[in-house]
Design an enzyme around this catalytic site. Sequence first.
Site, short mmCIF file in Angstrom:
data_model
loop_
_atom_site.label_atom_id
_atom_site.label_comp_id
_atom_site.label_asym_id
_atom_site.label_seq_id
_atom_site.Cartn_x
_atom_site.Cartn_y
_atom_site.Cartn_z
N CYS A 56 0.82 -1.30 -0.06
CA CYS A 56 0.00 -0.03 -0.11
C CYS A 56 0.85 1.38 -0.09
O CYS A 56 1.51 1.45 -0.97
CB CYS A 56 -0.92 -0.03 1.03
SG CYS A 56 -2.32 1.18 0.98
N HIS B 299 -3.95 -5.10 0.85
CA HIS B 299 -3.24 -5.72 2.56
C HIS B 299 -3.85 -7.07 2.83
O HIS B 299 -4.88 -7.63 2.24
CB HIS B 299 -3.88 -4.76 3.77
CG HIS B 299 -3.61 -3.45 3.83
ND1 HIS B 299 -2.23 -3.04 4.13
CD2 HIS B 299 -4.16 -2.10 3.38
CE1 HIS B 299 -2.29 -1.76 4.04
NE2 HIS B 299 -3.12 -1.06 3.65
#
Length: 497
Positions: free
Chosen positions: A338, A435
């Site tokens: 991310c 994630h």
Amino acid sequence: MRAIMIQGTASSAGKSLIVAGLCRLAARRGISVSPFKPQNMSNNAAACPGGGEIGRAQALQARAAGVPASPDLNPVLIKPQSDRTAQLVVRGEPYGLLEPGDYIGDRGGLLDLVLDSFNGLVATHDLVIVEGAGSPAETNLRCRDIANMGFARRAGVPVCIVGDIDRGGVIASLVGTHAVLDAADAAMVAGFIINKFRGARSIFEPGVELIERRTGWRCLGVVPWIAAASRLPSEDAVALPESVGPAARSHGDPRPLRVAVPLLGRIANHDDLDPLLAEPGVECQLVRPGRSIPRDVDVILLPGTKSTIGDLDFCRQQGWDHDIIAHARGGGRVFGICGGMQMLGQVVHDPNGVDGPARSVAGFGLLDIETTMADTKIVREAAGRCALSGSPVHGYEIHNGRVTGPDLDRPLLHITHGPDGVQSPNGRVGGVHLHGIFASDEYRRAWLARLGVAADPDLDIEAMVEEALDGVASALEAALDVDELFNASPAPLGRKR
């Protein structure tokens, strides 16, 4: 209506774990139970199946209870973005960027919303187990409080206070909490729990009696140190150890894969690391501020961050930018998740000041991508397959950045909403927005195999979490007066102390 609120004498006293364990225990008894946290402050968030985000601790508690994660479980989430600002998330959606004084002044207006979410859970469940935040002894925050006694008083929910004996001073913590609470707040307390106890209970019995005598609160149990808790994600990055690796090896055993993880100033969703920490063939070194990233590691893994630009500045302050670039230029591998992936690009643009003051900041230049911060946040669950191995992956996205650039032509994943991730032409630098990918067992094993490491074939992350939740629930059942806890009521105002 049955509800009980678990508060603590301090942060990290064990509230989140006890709520998760009680939720699993109640569910095992056939009770329709839901967790609830009025207000959480954490950069570890979870995407809800129906949209919106909540604290990851509440998502774990929902899993323990057997209910889907939803924004009503944690209607107010504060995500620190800098030393002076935080993003306020209300019922799963961004509400604004506030300074501390702004939030304190506005907090009282959120209580009605919090109570609305709570009342909805009460109407659909037999039991609601509420988690407080911080400590009710922070009396400077009592005015307009929605996280502890302010909520308990308005909702009429009895309170059990948890004290952490492992950090020391538990007698003073509980007696002192009683001393600073006003009479009406103290009367909401139905009892207390001693947490993380090691040793013989009989030795501490005089301490329990003293607390009961000085407070008028009943001890509802002394919870031992629960080994199973170490297999569950920690809510705070400060609880992470400095190094996690395989046990002592005999001569001839293969060298473990060495992974360095810089602990960013605004690290987010650090439980992405947990599956790697559980692998016996992986040695993770968590690099704290003020220390250099070791030169002899195989992989540098950049975790997620609440503030990509802020943590680019932070990395440069630590000198980590030089360590990361030198590692990559020397043939080492770098992987970002991310915001960690966004930092590896050429530049991060923030024209509207989403991530702080409007500006553009150079990245580490290891990937040919650029990131532009957008006003709308992407929050969603996702699943798909790895572009390299074909192994299934599942996880979630929470990010503002939109990425463009030539290296996107080499995606690492094909997931629900299209391709995700990026890799350099030589394949040694890459990253994803998704994630939770290392919790996908086949993906993790394939990722490690590409790095020359055999994963533990018996390590099942989902099963490990389930077993840990059951272990915590069983330990609480043995240590606590559960029936009294589940049927607690506030003490009358005139109760003798």
